[in-house]
Design a protein around this motif. Sequence first.
Motif, PDB file in Angstrom:
ATOM      1  N   THR A 193       0.838  -1.207   0.000  1.00 20.42           N
ATOM      2  CA  THR A 193       0.000   0.000   0.000  1.00 20.42           C
ATOM      3  C   THR A 193       0.866   1.247   0.000  1.00 20.42           C
ATOM      4  N   VAL A 217       2.451   1.631  -3.445  1.00 26.30           N
ATOM      5  CA  VAL A 217       1.470   2.076  -4.444  1.00 26.30           C
ATOM      6  C   VAL A 217       1.142   3.544  -4.223  1.00 26.30           C
ATOM      7  N   ASN A 218       0.924   3.976  -2.997  1.00 26.70           N
ATOM      8  CA  ASN A 218       0.606   5.381  -2.694  1.00 26.70           C
ATOM      9  C   ASN A 218       1.759   6.297  -3.076  1.00 26.70           C
ATOM     10  N   THR A 219       2.986   5.888  -2.814  1.00 29.08           N
ATOM     11  CA  THR A 219       4.156   6.689  -3.143  1.00 29.08           C
ATOM     12  C   THR A 219       4.302   6.817  -4.660  1.00 29.08           C
ATOM     13  N   THR A 220       4.063   5.738  -5.380  1.00 30.51           N
ATOM     14  CA  THR A 220       4.174   5.736  -6.832  1.00 30.51           C
ATOM     15  C   THR A 220       3.130   6.663  -7.456  1.00 30.51           C
ATOM     16  N   HIS A 221       1.900   6.658  -6.942  1.00 31.45           N
ATOM     17  CA  HIS A 221       0.825   7.487  -7.498  1.00 31.45           C
ATOM     18  C   HIS A 221       1.035   8.984  -7.204  1.00 31.45           C
ATOM     19  N   LYS A 222       1.732   9.305  -6.139  1.00 28.59           N
ATOM     20  CA  LYS A 222       1.956  10.709  -5.756  1.00 28.59           C
ATOM     21  C   LYS A 222       3.012  11.346  -6.678  1.00 28.59           C
ATOM     22  N   THR A 223       3.899  10.556  -7.224  1.00 28.96           N
ATOM     23  CA  THR A 223       4.965  11.151  -8.033  1.00 28.96           C
ATOM     24  C   THR A 223       4.611  11.229  -9.462  1.00 28.96           C
TER      25      THR A 223
END
Length: 130
Positions: free
Chosen positions: A121, A124-130
Amino acid sequence: MKWPLSQKMETSLLICIIHKCEQITMYCADHSQLCCCKCVELNHRLCVQVTPLPQAAGGKSTNFKNLSVSTENTLSQLKQCQTYQEDRIKSLKVSYKEHERLIVDGDARVNIVSYLRECETSTVNTTHKT
């Protein structure tokens, strides 16, 4: 001569294991080996302490009763060590089964799965923020 041996046993004890046709007649103290004449000629020419068997055996006192007691004591100690090691193996098997059960059925598995989900999680959250 005090202990009767069968002729076959006596012959097998006195025949060289390397040169089957030769009788053991010598002892090499340098190598702690019984030898036939061919062995001496081929392998022990440079040895200093090669003596005929009767001379090598002379003066050697063998107390077979003490040897027997010593052997029995050593055997007893080996059996104790064997029992100890077998007990340790049983203990390790029980410990292994217990840890295996904890991993498969216990909280450890749940905690690992939960941790992996958190990592997923977070990734995935870190990837979507960048």
